[in-house]
Design an enzyme around this catalytic site. Structure first.
Site, short mmCIF file in Angstrom:
data_model
loop_
_atom_site.label_atom_id
_atom_site.label_comp_id
_atom_site.label_asym_id
_atom_site.label_seq_id
_atom_site.Cartn_x
_atom_site.Cartn_y
_atom_site.Cartn_z
N GLY A 71 0.51 -1.36 -0.19
CA GLY A 71 -0.21 0.23 0.02
C GLY A 71 1.03 0.91 -0.32
N ILE A 72 0.29 2.21 0.02
CA ILE A 72 1.08 3.82 -0.17
C ILE A 72 0.90 3.72 1.70
CG2 ILE A 72 -1.18 5.31 0.57
CD1 ILE A 72 0.50 6.81 -2.23
N GLY A 73 2.71 4.80 2.20
CA GLY A 73 2.89 5.36 3.22
C GLY A 73 4.31 4.80 3.60
N ILE B 184 5.91 2.61 6.06
CA ILE B 184 5.67 1.42 6.20
C ILE B 184 6.17 1.01 4.79
CG2 ILE B 184 5.16 -0.85 7.31
CD1 ILE B 184 3.97 1.08 9.21
N GLU C 117 -2.77 -3.48 -5.97
CA GLU C 117 -3.49 -2.28 -6.28
C GLU C 117 -3.15 -0.83 -6.90
OE1 GLU C 117 -6.23 -0.03 -3.15
OE2 GLU C 117 -6.51 -2.56 -3.17
N GLY D 288 -8.47 -2.17 -0.25
CA GLY D 288 -8.71 -3.13 -1.06
C GLY D 288 -8.31 -3.72 -0.30
#
Length: 421
Positions: free
Chosen positions: A207-209, A211, A230, A328
């Site tokens: 995902g985004i971010g 971490i 995604e 998602g």
């Protein structure tokens, strides 16, 4: 296909119409800005979008008679406030289900999308925003295409043809850019723990971010990684250029970098432009459980707000307010867990609010939402370690989760768990 100005295009939209527009890097702010200018001329519009970058004046209180916004992902201060005040409406759903709602649960009188100029085959690419935009185009009664010569041309099931377009506007502006922040020391520590689960030949969803970015940055020494995600971010480009990504051992869509959308900086978009190794598909393809599970050693890494001692995960609500959405997450939690050699990891810092609040809690309260069910959760990671919850009893889950809570909250959590029992 008729060329118009944006002013003329917005004037053609009838009162009460349902409009679906693209999101994120290809946000059609040209359209929403003009809608604000013409607000006295329209009533009862329903506008669906997710991440809206750029100005969000269409979410202001004085726009309420003109347009009601609907979304399945709450992004930005204006949207958070509008949803909290019920001026905008949130739709709970998995991202994989969203394309199937187009034209049915979510009517599409108009699809408003940004596209590239056509290639030699006459195909207009939806650029870095296939997700639900492509399904909306297929179900729309009318299509307004904003032809933008600064967008990257991206392959896959990601095209619009001339005969689908009703109105088009020529407009030139860069895609919206998001530059990732440098990960904090805490995020770096969590990334170290997550990286241990990623072998050579793994297929990744991140995902985004901070971490996920930190995890990707640690993988330059891996070999034959694949990507089925995604959201594509610049971290993938860096891994590819380091030679870590070949996609040779994915076992599904071998050799291709697969996603449903992309968001990054200008250099990243230039890398995507006409890159035949990158393909975008609608979210009901990319986020389909079976499609995800078909990739060998599928490792998904996503975030959470809090986790309770039974393993229930809240990833979207803080203090009773929606701040994102399920997106998602569940799609990839379930898909990765069913992959041969796969795992899903939900990663979060152990505390919030300057270390005063534990993010591992006895039970999710009335101001929280269950995003991911305890039956689906696989691995939970904090800076104090990672625990695998699948197959554990409630008692053993609680013990495992307490072991990765911040030390100053562990004794309290043990007492609270004893009280719950």
């Amino acid at each position: 296909m008729r060329k118009v100005t944006i002013e003329e295009a917005v004037r053609e939209i009838e009162d009460g119409a349902s409009i679906v527009m693209g999101q994120a890097a290809v946000t059609a702010d040209l359209f929403t800005d003009e809608l604000v200018r013409q607000k006295e001329s329209h009533r009862g519009l329903k506008l669906f979008h997710l991440i809206h970058l750029g100005r969000q004046d269409h979410l202001a209180p004085d726009m309420a008679d003109c347009v009601e916004v609907r979304t399945m992902f709450v992004y930005g201060r204006e949207m958070v406030q509008a949803v909290a005040e019920r001026r905008a409406q949130y739709i709970p759903c998995h991202f994989s289900d969203l394309p199937g709602f187009m034209g049915d649960t979510i009517p599409v009188d108009w699809a408003v999308v940004q596209v590239t100029p056509p290639d030699h085959m006459g195909r207009y690419s939806l650029s870095v925003g296939c997700d639900y935009a492509q399904p909306a185009v297929r179900k729309a009664k009318r299509i307004l295409a904003i032809v933008n010569d600064q967008l990257p041309f991206v392959h896959g099931d990601n095209f619009v043809t001339r005969d689908q377009i009703d109105l088009f506007v020529e407009h030139s502006q860069p895609p919206f850019c998001v530059r990732p922040k440098a990960p904090t020391e805490l995020e770096e520590a969590i990334a170290d723990i997550c990286t241990k689960y990623i072998p050579d030949g793994a297929t990744l969803q991140a995902g985004i971010g901070g971490i996920p970015d930190a995890v990707l940055a640690r993988l330059t020494g891996r070999r034959d990684l694949g990507i089925h995600t995604e959201l594509l971010t610049p971290g993938v480009q860096k891994l590819y250029e380091a030679g870590a990504i070949t996609g040779a051992k994915k076992g599904h869509r071998t050799g291709k970098i697969i996603a449903t959308m992309a968001l990054g900086d200008r250099a990243f978009y230039d890398w995507l432009d006409h890159n035949e190794e990158v393909e975008l598909y609608p979210a009901d393809v990319v986020n389909d459980f079976d499609e995800i599970a078909a990739n060998d050693r599928m490792i998904s890494i996503n975030s959470a707000v809090e986790v309770d001692l039974r393993g229930q995960v809240n990833a979207e609500m803080i203090d009773g307010r929606m701040y994102s959405g399920s997106g998602g997450q569940v799609d990839f939690v379930r898909g990765a867990s069913r992959s041969r050699g796969g795992h899903s990891i939900l990663a979060l810092p152990s505390t919030a609010k300057g270390g005063t609040v534990s993010r591992i809690v006895p039970r999710l309260g009335s101001s929280s939402i269950v995003t991911t069910l305890r039956n689906d959760v696989d691995i939970i990671a904090t800076e104090y370690g990672a625990v695998e919850l699948r197959g554990l009893t409630e008692r053993d889950r609680a013990k495992a989760l307490i072991s990765i809570a911040h030390p100053k909250f562990r004794e309290e959590l043990e007492a609270q768990w004893a009280a719950i029992l």
